[in-house]
Design an enzyme around this catalytic site. Structure first.
Site, short mmCIF file in Angstrom:
data_model
loop_
_atom_site.label_atom_id
_atom_site.label_comp_id
_atom_site.label_asym_id
_atom_site.label_seq_id
_atom_site.Cartn_x
_atom_site.Cartn_y
_atom_site.Cartn_z
CG MET A 82 3.55 4.65 5.58
SD MET A 82 2.09 3.64 5.42
CE MET A 82 2.41 2.33 6.57
CG HIS A 83 6.75 0.73 4.43
ND1 HIS A 83 6.19 0.03 5.46
CD2 HIS A 83 5.75 0.94 3.51
CE1 HIS A 83 4.90 -0.17 5.19
NE2 HIS A 83 4.61 0.38 4.03
CG ASP A 240 1.89 7.99 3.07
OD1 ASP A 240 1.70 6.85 3.50
OD2 ASP A 240 2.47 8.22 2.00
O1 LIG Z 1 4.27 1.88 0.92
C1 LIG Z 1 3.25 2.52 1.11
C2 LIG Z 1 2.23 2.02 2.06
O2 LIG Z 1 2.53 0.75 2.57
C3 LIG Z 1 3.03 3.82 0.38
O3 LIG Z 1 1.71 4.24 0.43
C4 LIG Z 1 3.96 4.88 0.87
O4 LIG Z 1 3.56 5.25 2.17
C5 LIG Z 1 4.09 6.06 -0.10
O5 LIG Z 1 3.01 6.85 -0.24
P1 LIG Z 1 2.76 8.05 -1.29
O6 LIG Z 1 4.02 8.81 -1.49
O7 LIG Z 1 2.21 7.42 -2.52
O8 LIG Z 1 1.69 8.85 -0.59
#
Ligand SMILES: O=C(CO)[C@@H](O)[C@H](O)COP(=O)(O)O
Ligand SMILES: Nc1ncnc2c1ncn2[C@@H]1O[C@H](COP(=O)(O)OP(=O)(O)O)[C@@H](O)[C@H]1O
Length: 502
Positions: A82-83, A240
């Protein structure tokens, strides 16, 4: 003819693709890893082209190695880290490396957002402005790279960039839109007030679609590049954690998910946009239309363990290393680890805190350290569960997903530290499974995600808390919980010194 959907899980360590049939059976899986670049403390970047090539290679392997025929692939959808900010110019070309969710260089911009809008910002977005989110990154580029900002015409999030190259159409789904903090969670649209206040042209924000909506079909050029057919439909997908929750069957209010990926997440389904954690937790649109979820995030969960392995046990097999840690005594012979190796987000939004090992003793060996890292990551999840407790939210079962859920030892440890029942999935690929489910529902194979879950989501072993371990972990957690306050000032002094030496 066989018919498949593909779930693309665009993670931080790798992209994982899963081909599934109508019965929810995983027919084939492939993955492709890529690098994380950390040029300065707090900087975390990836090249969007690595995601694109990685995804294309992994899908090609489904075709070339696993024998899936391109014409059998009816739909593709995404789960994305995300983000992350992907900035594009007027021709849709990438302007700079993507700044990721765990990039914490934007403390100044977050403070400016807070000073400018105060609580109004939380009312509109459902979130505080934290370093990892997209708006502070846009403001950082504007302030620090004006020549790039001058060329920027739109932004996308990671999975949206890959989908854009596949379909030729820019779009973002609602779950990832909330994570930009440019989105009005109650009005369900981009926030004019936030765009105007921070002088972000609204035209930069991509069109909004639902996670189950068709975003387009494979273009001729991507078909030539990848071997996919132009008849394959491509669906919105989601962040995700939203997809992980779909794939973990978190489809009603009494259910909670824990995810140990690069980051760590405790997530709860929320039925509407009005539950108020006042920014203590993130609040996002779910991939299930018109529903929501809240979550707290440990910035470095699996990342802490990967860092330790890479630095001190490079040539060891991952599973073997974790198995040897499991043989060490509970509490790692007096060693406690805090997983703040890239700063922290929940409950301490602190870009400058760093990790520590407390209680180092010459009787400890390397596997005590591995065990302490695993226990410390799990204690950080308990810090998040405390926030739910404080808001009177109750639940007794946690569904565990992510790479960390591959380990039975870690699943039992979660049950003992949380003092809750922990359930695994028969396949730990929650986010990829969720993405495939979005494509299956988008194609009309099922009427709803709930219907699809009945076929696609299969719970595995249940781990019950063991009372003797629960008691000991309670005692250890009380000490763990004090470490942030007692090391904060030292961490900040060290960071100041590092920055002054740069
Ligand atoms: O920043 C967040 C949720 O706000 C993280 O959960 C990212 O979305 C990355 O996820 P992974 O690579 O650990 O699945
Ligand atoms: N056998 C294992 N036992 C425990 N943890 C593991 C194992 N293999 C990988 N992991 C952890 O899982 C994490 C990767 O999880 P994953 O969900 O694939 O992450 P992401 O989606 O961020 O790429 C790694 O950071 C690692 O710490």
């Amino acid at each position: 003819m066989n018919e498949y959907v593909i779930g693309v899980d665009l993670g931080t360590s790798a992209v994982k693709v899963s081909a599934m049939n109508h019965d929810g059976k995983i027919i084939a899986q492939q993955s492709y890893g890529y690098d994380l670049h950390q040029p300065h403390p707090g900087y975390n970047e990836q090249d969007p082209r690595d995601w694109l090539y990685g995804t294309t290679i992994a899908i090609d392997r489904l075709i070339l190695r696993d024998g899936i025929k391109a014409e059998e692939i009816k739909g593709i959808s995404f789960s994305g880290q995300m983000h992350g900010l992907v900035l594009l110019d007027a021709d849709g070309q990438v302007l700079r490396p993507a700044m990721l969710w765990n990039d914490t260089r934007t403390t100044k911009q977050c403070e400016e957002i807070k000073a400018e809008m105060g609580d109004k910002f939380i009312e509109i977005t459902g979130n505080r402005a934290l370093e990892g989110f997209t708006l502070p990154k846009l403001l950082w580029v504007k302030e620090n790279e004006p020549e790039i900002w001058a060329k920027a015409k739109s932004f996308l999030l990671p999975k949206d960039y890959v989908r854009y190259v596949m379909t030729g159409k820019q779009a973002i789904d609602y779950s990832d839109a909330t994570g930009t903090v440019l989105f009005d969670i109650k009005k369900n649209t981009w926030s004019k007030e936030i765009c105007e206040t921070f002088d972000i042209p609204e035209s930069m924000c991509p069109p909004l679609i639902r996670s189950i909506d068709e975003a387009g079909t494979v273009t001729n050029s991507y078909s030539m590049f990848s071997g996919l057919k132009t008849t394959t439909k491509v669906f919105g997908g989601g962040g995700d954690n939203a997809c992980g929750a779909v794939g973990a069957g978190i489809l009603k209010p009494n259910m909670v998910m824990s995810s140990i990926g690069t980051s760590g997440v405790i997530l709860k389904y929320e039925p509407d946009a009005n539950v108020d954690y006042h920014g203590a937790l993130q609040y996002e649109c779910h991939a299930i239309p018109d529903t929501y979820y809240s979550m707290g995030v440990t910035l470095a969960a699996g990342h802490s363990l990967n860092w330790f392995k890479h630095t001190f046990a490079k040539d060891e097999d991952f599973t073997e290393m974790v198995n040897r840690a499991a043989e060490r005594p509970l509490g790692a012979n007096g060693l406690i680890f805090t997983p703040y190796v890239v700063g922290e987000r929940t409950p301490y939004a602190d870009a400058d805190i760093r990790g520590s090992f407390i209680g180092v003793d010459s009787m400890q060996n390397k596997y005590d350290f591995v065990r302490a890292v695993i226990e410390g990551i799990t204690f950080s999840f308990r810090d998040i569960l405390n926030i739910y407790d404080q808001h009177g939210q109750d639940f007794d079962t946690v569904v565990a997903i992510g790479g960390g859920a591959k380990s039975a030892f870690w699943l039992q440890l979660q049950a003992d530290i949380f003092n809750k029942k922990v359930v695994s999935l028969t396949n730990e690929q929650g986010p990829g499974l969720g993405a495939a489910m979005l494509a299956a529902v988008g194609l009309g194979w099922f009427d709803s995600l709930q219907d699809c879950a009945k076929k696609f989501v299969h719970f595995g072993k249940v781990y019950e808390p063991q009372s003797a371990a629960v008691k000991k972990y309670d005692e250890l957690y009380k000490i763990y919980h004090q470490i942030y306050d007692q090391t904060k000032d030292l961490s900040h002094q060290i960071m100041k010194l590092r920055n002054s030496w740069d």
